[in-house]
Design a protein around this motif. Sequence first.
Motif, PDB file in Angstrom:
ATOM      1  N   UNK C  58       0.819  -1.211   0.000  1.00 34.39           N
ATOM      2  CA  UNK C  58       0.000   0.000   0.000  1.00 34.39           C
ATOM      3  C   UNK C  58       0.848   1.255   0.000  1.00 34.39           C
ATOM      4  N   UNK C  59       2.030   1.183   0.631  1.00 33.28           N
ATOM      5  CA  UNK C  59       2.892   2.363   0.693  1.00 33.28           C
ATOM      6  C   UNK C  59       3.478   2.716  -0.669  1.00 33.28           C
ATOM      7  N   UNK C  60       3.380   1.789  -1.564  1.00 36.54           N
ATOM      8  CA  UNK C  60       4.101   1.873  -2.818  1.00 36.54           C
ATOM      9  C   UNK C  60       3.167   2.336  -3.942  1.00 36.54           C
ATOM     10  N   UNK C 165      -2.173   2.588   4.601  1.00 37.69           N
ATOM     11  CA  UNK C 165      -0.911   2.741   3.863  1.00 37.69           C
ATOM     12  C   UNK C 165      -1.141   3.411   2.512  1.00 37.69           C
ATOM     13  N   UNK C 166      -2.191   2.986   1.813  1.00 38.45           N
ATOM     14  CA  UNK C 166      -2.450   3.557   0.488  1.00 38.45           C
ATOM     15  C   UNK C 166      -2.790   5.038   0.599  1.00 38.45           C
ATOM     16  N   UNK C 167      -3.489   5.414   1.651  1.00 38.21           N
ATOM     17  CA  UNK C 167      -3.838   6.829   1.832  1.00 38.21           C
ATOM     18  C   UNK C 167      -2.572   7.650   2.059  1.00 38.21           C
ATOM     19  N   UNK C 168      -1.687   7.130   2.918  1.00 41.14           N
ATOM     20  CA  UNK C 168      -0.411   7.830   3.159  1.00 41.14           C
ATOM     21  C   UNK C 168       0.359   7.977   1.857  1.00 41.14           C
ATOM     22  N   UNK C 169       0.416   6.885   1.118  1.00 40.28           N
ATOM     23  CA  UNK C 169       1.156   6.895  -0.134  1.00 40.28           C
ATOM     24  C   UNK C 169       0.512   7.841  -1.146  1.00 40.28           C
ATOM     25  N   UNK C 170      -0.814   7.840  -1.183  1.00 39.70           N
ATOM     26  CA  UNK C 170      -1.521   8.732  -2.117  1.00 39.70           C
ATOM     27  C   UNK C 170      -1.187  10.185  -1.815  1.00 39.70           C
ATOM     28  N   UNK C 171      -1.233  10.564  -0.536  1.00 36.92           N
ATOM     29  CA  UNK C 171      -0.943  11.955  -0.168  1.00 36.92           C
ATOM     30  C   UNK C 171       0.527  12.272  -0.431  1.00 36.92           C
ATOM     31  N   UNK C 172       1.418  11.385   0.036  1.00 30.84           N
ATOM     32  CA  UNK C 172       2.846  11.672  -0.004  1.00 30.84           C
ATOM     33  C   UNK C 172       3.428  11.586  -1.404  1.00 30.84           C
TER      34      UNK C 172
END
Lengths: 266, 497, 202
Positions: C58-60, C165-172
Motif C-alpha cells: 500500500x505504501x508503494x 498505507x495507500x492513503x499515506x502513499x496517495x498523499x505523499x
Amino acid sequence: MSSDLLTPSLAGNSVLIRANPLSKLFAAVVITGVVMLSIDWVSAAVALTFEILLMPLLGISMRGLLLRAWPLLIAALVAAYGTALLAEKTGAVLLHVGPVLFTEGSVAAGIAIGLRGLALALPGIFLAVSTDPTDLADALAQKLHAPHRFVLGALAAVRLVGLLVEQWQTLGLARHARGAGAEGNALVRTRNFLGQAFGLIVQAIRRATRLAVAMEARGFGAAERTWARKSTFSPVDAWVAAVGLGIAAGAATAAVLAGTWTFLLS
Amino acid sequence: MIRYSTDPVAVTASNWGWRHAGRSRFAVRKLDLDIQPGERVLLLGASGAGKSTLLAALAGVLGNDDEGEQEGSLLLDGGSPASRRGRAGLVLQDPDSQVVLARVGDEVAFGAENLAVPRAEIWKRVHRALDDVGLDVPLDRSTSALSGGQKQRLALASVLAMQPGLLLLDEPTANLDPQGVIEVRDAVVRVLERTAATLVVVEHRVEVWANVVDRVVVLGPDGGILADGTPAEVLGEEAARRSLAGAGVWVPGWKPEVEGHLPGTAGDPLLSTRGLAVARTRRGAEVLTGVDLELSAASALSIVGPNGAGKSTLALTLAGLLKPRRGRVTAEALLECGAGADPARWRSAELVQRIGTVFQEPEHQFLTSTVADELEFGPRRVTREPESSFRPRTSDLAERLRLVHLLTANPFTLSGGEKRRLSVATMLATSPDILVLDEPTFGQDAVTWAELVGLLRGLVSGGGCVVSVTHDADFTEALGNRILDVRAGGVVQRGTP
Amino acid sequence: MATIKTLPGNRSRSLEWRVVDIVVASVIAVAVGVVFFAWSAGYSLISGITAAFPPIGGLYVGGWLIAGVLGGLIIRKPGAAIYCEVLAAIVSMALGTQWGLLVILSGAIQGLGAELVFLLFLYRRWNLGVALLAGLGAGLALAISENILYNALWAVDWQLLYVLFAAISGVGIAGALSWLAMRGLAKTGVLSSFAAGRTADV
C-alpha cells in the motif's frame, strides 16, 4: 525496432488477427467480468482451462506466452501467498512458523486468488498481442462512436511509448555524463530517479505541445471527419463474441452448480 | 504533369502583432506584409524575431484570446487563418515530433480525414502526395523506421494531401544530415512545380533555399521588416549581408570569423581502443566493429559518416557511457589518474573530471533550476572544498560563454543557442581532459556556431582533446580536418593527427 | 482548430478541452506509465518486501496515482484526472501484462478519486492542499477497490491497514510529488500553453 513496442507480436492469419478489435474486446470483457464477480476456484479454473485450450486456435504458442508473460506467473504466486497469509484462518493448521500461519482455509483462499489472477490476466494478454492500437482506435471511434479527438489523441501518445523508453535510456546516460549517475545510497538513487523522471516529463510535454501544433495544423479537432480505413465486422467476429460469452457462461454455471460461487460484494 | 486543383493563397498582414499569454513582450509587432498568390518567400531574422510565431499564425494554430493577444490583422485570401482550415500546410523543424500515426499511409491520410475528404478520394491523394515527395515506401511501413529526411518528406506529403494553397516550412532541414537536406529541398521544388502553391519558408541556412525562392523578407528584432526584395537584392547588398550575418543568418558565400588557432602537433596519448565493437544496448546489434584509434591531448577528431552508421554509439562508448560490446577502450595513465583503465567502470564523479560529453539535446543534461546551480553542479559533485575553490572557474566560464545575465534563469527557458552554450559550459566546469560532443552545431545560428568553434579551438590549444560527431563540413575544417569516417560497419581515418 | 468560445472580458477559463489539452494529457499519461515501468523494473528489492507482507505494498501504490493527479493539476479540465489515469493504466497493461483488463477499471476508479476532489473545488483551486487531497482521494479509491477486487479474502484488519498505507502513499507520493512536479514544470516554461504554467497561484 523498439519504437514499435506496442505493435502486436502475433503474425499470420490466426482468428485473433482477423477479428475486429471490438469483438475481441467484448469477449475479453465478458470473461474478465464473470471471473471478477466471483472469488472461487471453480469459476477461475474453468475460465483458465478454456483460455489455455483455445491458445492453439488463437495462434498463440505456450512458449511465446511464457516468454512474454512470465511476470504474470510470479504475480499470481505472490497474490496467492499473500492471501493465504492474510485470510481468515479456518480449518486445520498446515504451517506455523513464528508469525506466519497457513491453514487449510487460508491456503484454499490463496489458490482461488492465484487461479483467478491468471484467468483475469490472460484475456488482456490475448488482446494485447493480437491488436494493433491503430485498428483498435478505428473500431472505437467508428463502431463504438467514442469521441474521436480523445481516441486519436491517445493513439498518437501511445505511439510515443517506444520513443519515450529510448529517451529514458538517453537521459540516464546524459545524466551520468554530468555526474548524476544511478549510483550511491538509496536516498541518492531515489533523488536521481526522480530527477530523471522529471526530465522525461519535460521532454514529453515539449514533444506533446509540438505534436498538438502539427495535428491542429493538419485540421485535427473539427467535429466532422472521415476515416481512410473502414472498421468492419465479419462472421469471425460473431464467433469470437459467442465463444467469449460461452466461456463466461460456462465458468459461472460450473461455479453455481458446484456451490462455490461467491459474489464479490457479499 | 498533374496539377492540383489548388488555388495559391494570398497573405495580407496589416500592422499585425502577437503577444503570447504570460509574456510582456510581443513576439511579432507592426508587421505589414503582402504576399501574392504563388510567391515563394524566404523569411529571415534573428532568433527571437518571431518567424515561427508568424508561421504558426498563418497556419491558424496560435489559438484564441486564452493563448495571447493580437494586434492589427493577418488574413489569408481576405479571411482569418482559423477560418481557412486546410488552406495552409505547416511542416515543422523536428522530424520526430510531428509524426502522428504509426503507419506511413495513415499518416499521409490524417490531414485529409480531418478535412472530411471522402474515403476514395483520400487514398488517391495519399498516393499522389507520396509520389510528389518521392517517398517510395509501402503504405504500412512503420513511420518510426524512417530516416530524418524521409520523415520530413513524409510530413510534407501529409500536408500536401490536404491540397493547401500555402506551404509553410519552419526550418524543415535544420535537424537533417546533408543528404536529408537535399532530399527535402528537392521534394519541395518538385511539389512547387506541380502545385504553384504560395511558399513561406524559414531557414538559417540561406543557400539551401536561395535558388528556390523569388523573394526574401527579413523581420526586424523589434518588429517591422528590415529588408524585403529579390534574393539578389537582399543578399547581394553589403549592409544587408552584414546585418543578416550579425543576426546569425548563414548568408551564402560568407563564413563566420572564428577566433583562436589550432596547435600543430598533438600531445601525449589519453585514450586508445583496440578491436572495439560498439552497440547501443546490452543485447542490441553491433553497429560498428574493428575500431582502433588513439585520442591524444591537444588534438581534435571529427567522427563523420551517414546516419545510422553508429557514430553516436561510438562516441558514447569512447566517453565511457556505454560498455564496449567487444574489444577494449583503455584510458592511459595521464587520463585515468587512479580511476582504473576502463572508463565504462568509472563512477559519475570520476567520469566528469576526465571525460565530458555534450549531448545533442542540451535539455537532456539539465539537472537544476537555475543556470548558476547548473554550472556549479559538477564541481560540487567532485570536491568537498568550499565554493570559493571552484567559483573563479565557473564565473569565468559564465563570462566567456555570455551566460552572466542568465545566472538566475531556469535553464529550460533559454533560447536554443543559450542552451547549447550552457551545456558546453557545464561540461567544462569540471575540466575534463577529453570533451565529446554529439552534433554540437545542429540547428545553431552562425553566431553561436562561431563562438562554439572558437571555444573548442581554445580548448585544444590549451591541451584538451575534442571529439565531435558531426555532419558539418565547415566545423570539421575549422577543427583541423582530422576525420574518422564511419560507414557500413567499418572505419576509415583521414587527415593527420 | 479547437473550438473554444470565451466571451470577451470573461476572466474564467473555458472548461472545454482544446487539442493541446488532449494531446498533452495523453502524453503525460504515457510518460508516467513509462516512468513507473522503469521504477518497478529497477526496484525488485521493494517488490520482495511487499511480497513477504502484502499490506506494505500500500505504501508503494502512490506511484500508480501520479498520472491522474498530475494530469488534473496541469490540464485543469473536467475529466483530466480520470482520462490520464485510465490511459496510464492501459499503457502499463500493454508494457507489463501481469494485470488484465481489470487494470483499466482500476485506473478509472483511481482517477475518479482524484477527479472528485478537483470537482469539489469546481476546477478553480489548484494549490498544494487540493493536490494533497486529490492524492488522498485517489489513494482511498485505490485501496477500497483493491480490497474488493483482489484482497477480498484478507482479514478485515489487514484490509484496513492497506487502506491506511495507500492513503499515506496517495498523499505523499501522488499528491506531494505531483504538486512539486507541476511547479517545477511551470518554471521550465513547457506549460506556457496552460493556465498551470502562467498563473501565479502555483
